[in-house]
Motif scaffolding. Structure first.
Motif, PDB file in Angstrom:
ATOM      1  N   MET A 192       2.041   9.755 -10.639  1.00  0.00           N
ATOM      2  CA  MET A 192       0.867   9.613  -9.789  1.00  0.00           C
ATOM      3  C   MET A 192      -0.100   8.595 -10.377  1.00  0.00           C
ATOM      4  SD  MET A 192      -0.620  10.583  -7.033  1.00  0.00           S
ATOM      5  CE  MET A 192      -0.807  12.174  -6.330  1.00  0.00           C
ATOM      6  N   PHE A 193      -0.260   8.614 -11.709  1.00  0.00           N
ATOM      7  CA  PHE A 193      -1.171   7.669 -12.351  1.00  0.00           C
ATOM      8  C   PHE A 193      -0.739   6.233 -12.088  1.00  0.00           C
ATOM      9  CE2 PHE A 193      -2.048   4.886 -15.951  1.00  0.00           C
ATOM     10  CZ  PHE A 193      -3.429   4.867 -15.908  1.00  0.00           C
ATOM     11  N   ARG A 194       0.566   5.972 -12.214  1.00  0.00           N
ATOM     12  CA  ARG A 194       1.057   4.617 -12.028  1.00  0.00           C
ATOM     13  C   ARG A 194       0.837   4.139 -10.590  1.00  0.00           C
ATOM     14  NH1 ARG A 194       6.968   3.061 -14.054  1.00  0.00           N
ATOM     15  NH2 ARG A 194       7.347   4.982 -12.938  1.00  0.00           N
ATOM     16  N   GLU A 195       1.083   5.023  -9.612  1.00  0.00           N
ATOM     17  CA  GLU A 195       0.867   4.646  -8.218  1.00  0.00           C
ATOM     18  C   GLU A 195      -0.596   4.310  -7.968  1.00  0.00           C
ATOM     19  OE1 GLU A 195       2.737   7.249  -9.094  1.00  0.00           O
ATOM     20  OE2 GLU A 195       4.692   6.824  -8.220  1.00  0.00           O
ATOM     21  N   ARG A 196      -1.500   5.097  -8.537  1.00  0.00           N
ATOM     22  CA  ARG A 196      -2.934   4.825  -8.377  1.00  0.00           C
ATOM     23  C   ARG A 196      -3.303   3.489  -9.022  1.00  0.00           C
ATOM     24  NH1 ARG A 196      -5.156   7.346  -4.243  1.00  0.00           N
ATOM     25  NH2 ARG A 196      -4.645   9.526  -4.274  1.00  0.00           N
ATOM     26  N   ALA A 197      -2.679   3.175 -10.151  1.00  0.00           N
ATOM     27  CA  ALA A 197      -2.939   1.893 -10.811  1.00  0.00           C
ATOM     28  C   ALA A 197      -2.476   0.742  -9.926  1.00  0.00           C
ATOM     29  CB  ALA A 197      -2.252   1.839 -12.175  1.00  0.00           C
ATOM     30  N   TYR A 198      -1.297   0.874  -9.306  1.00  0.00           N
ATOM     31  CA  TYR A 198      -0.801  -0.171  -8.400  1.00  0.00           C
ATOM     32  C   TYR A 198      -1.730  -0.323  -7.204  1.00  0.00           C
ATOM     33  CZ  TYR A 198       3.720  -0.257 -10.819  1.00  0.00           C
ATOM     34  OH  TYR A 198       4.708  -0.391 -11.735  1.00  0.00           O
ATOM     35  N   ARG A 257      10.819  -1.477  -6.666  1.00  0.00           N
ATOM     36  CA  ARG A 257      10.017  -0.257  -6.556  1.00  0.00           C
ATOM     37  C   ARG A 257       8.566  -0.597  -6.864  1.00  0.00           C
ATOM     38  NH1 ARG A 257      13.269   3.513  -5.541  1.00  0.00           N
ATOM     39  NH2 ARG A 257      11.981   5.351  -5.640  1.00  0.00           N
ATOM     40  N   LEU A 258       7.696   0.144  -6.251  1.00  0.00           N
ATOM     41  CA  LEU A 258       6.273   0.094  -6.569  1.00  0.00           C
ATOM     42  C   LEU A 258       5.905   1.522  -6.924  1.00  0.00           C
ATOM     43  CD1 LEU A 258       3.815  -1.756  -6.709  1.00  0.00           C
ATOM     44  CD2 LEU A 258       3.321  -1.146  -4.350  1.00  0.00           C
ATOM     45  N   GLY A 259       5.920   1.811  -8.217  1.00  0.00           N
ATOM     46  CA  GLY A 259       5.800   3.199  -8.647  1.00  0.00           C
ATOM     47  C   GLY A 259       7.044   3.940  -8.210  1.00  0.00           C
ATOM     48  N   PRO A 300       8.052  -8.790   0.727  1.00  0.00           N
ATOM     49  CA  PRO A 300       8.404  -7.491   0.155  1.00  0.00           C
ATOM     50  C   PRO A 300       7.469  -6.431   0.726  1.00  0.00           C
ATOM     51  CG  PRO A 300       7.149  -8.779  -1.422  1.00  0.00           C
ATOM     52  CD  PRO A 300       7.324  -9.638  -0.206  1.00  0.00           C
ATOM     53  N   VAL A 301       8.039  -5.282   1.106  1.00  0.00           N
ATOM     54  CA  VAL A 301       7.256  -4.232   1.748  1.00  0.00           C
ATOM     55  C   VAL A 301       7.740  -2.863   1.248  1.00  0.00           C
ATOM     56  CG1 VAL A 301       6.535  -3.261   3.975  1.00  0.00           C
ATOM     57  CG2 VAL A 301       7.084  -5.692   3.820  1.00  0.00           C
ATOM     58  N   VAL A 302       6.806  -1.998   0.906  1.00  0.00           N
ATOM     59  CA  VAL A 302       7.129  -0.613   0.567  1.00  0.00           C
ATOM     60  C   VAL A 302       7.655   0.060   1.831  1.00  0.00           C
ATOM     61  CG1 VAL A 302       6.090   1.612  -0.043  1.00  0.00           C
ATOM     62  CG2 VAL A 302       5.444  -0.442  -1.300  1.00  0.00           C
ATOM     63  N   TYR A 303       8.693   0.897   1.666  1.00  0.00           N
ATOM     64  CA  TYR A 303       9.267   1.547   2.847  1.00  0.00           C
ATOM     65  C   TYR A 303       9.608   3.002   2.571  1.00  0.00           C
ATOM     66  CZ  TYR A 303      14.020   1.372   0.908  1.00  0.00           C
ATOM     67  OH  TYR A 303      15.132   1.557   0.127  1.00  0.00           O
ATOM     68  N   ASN A 333       2.455   8.286   2.466  1.00  0.00           N
ATOM     69  CA  ASN A 333       1.367   8.480   1.502  1.00  0.00           C
ATOM     70  C   ASN A 333       1.787   9.404   0.356  1.00  0.00           C
ATOM     71  OD1 ASN A 333      -1.406   7.374   1.427  1.00  0.00           O
ATOM     72  ND2 ASN A 333      -1.915   9.509   1.050  1.00  0.00           N
ATOM     73  N   GLU A 334       2.740  10.281   0.602  1.00  0.00           N
ATOM     74  CA  GLU A 334       3.263  11.131  -0.472  1.00  0.00           C
ATOM     75  C   GLU A 334       3.990  10.307  -1.528  1.00  0.00           C
ATOM     76  OE1 GLU A 334       5.748  14.110   1.276  1.00  0.00           O
ATOM     77  OE2 GLU A 334       4.029  15.371   1.823  1.00  0.00           O
TER      78      GLU A 334
END
Length: 153
Positions: free
Chosen positions: A1-7, A40-42, A63-66, A127-128
């Motif tokens: 979770m920390f890494r995702e918030r940093a991104y 990957r992004l997180g 590039p897009v998160v999916y 969002n999860e």
């Protein structure tokens, strides 16, 4: 979770031009490594989305998160909460047929905008896996589109 918030914080701090530049650098590295780098992004997986430019008529790749949803893929046109949607989202609305690359495999898709309960559920699931989308929505007054990419038969 920390890494995702940093991104998420990093993406909000970048200007729209810097976000585009980062995406342009990401594409060849993703392709060269079949998604092992920048795939990957997180926790969230990344795909390459190629649309046809609505003004230029030329192919454009981003590039897009999916989110994988059975045979369908889901992407969100958040543009990190900037006031303008990403170019790829505008391109999909103008011409919904596109190509996606996931870990070196390409396939043709047709996009549609999710609405109502379907949109709410897909937003929640996206969002999860990458918690930045709610923050992006809070940063802008525009309606952020949720796209469902369905395989072409």
């Amino acid at each position: 979770m920390f890494r995702e918030r940093a991104y998420e914080r990093l993406s909000r701090s970048l200007s729209p031009a810097a976000l585009r530049a980062a995406g342009k650098l990401n594409v060849p590295l993703y392709r060269a490594t079949r998604g092992r780098l920048f795939g990957r992004l997180g926790r969230a997986p990344v795909l390459l989305l190629t649309t046809i430019g609505r003004r230029s008529g030329q192919p454009r790749t981003a590039p897009v998160v999916y989110l994988a949803d059975d045979e369908r893929l889901v992407v969100i046109g958040s543009n990190a909460g900037n006031e303008r949607p990403p170019a790829w989202a505008l391109n999909l609305q103008a011409s919904p047929e596109a190509t996606v690359e996931v870990r070196g495999e390409s396939r043709q898709v047709r996009a549609r905008v999710a609405e109502g309960e379907e949109r709410a559920e897909l937003w929640r699931r996206m969002n999860e896996q990458f918690p930045g989308f709610d923050d992006y929505r809070a940063r802008t007054s525009r309606d952020i589109k949720v796209f469902v990419l369905e395989p072409l038969e």
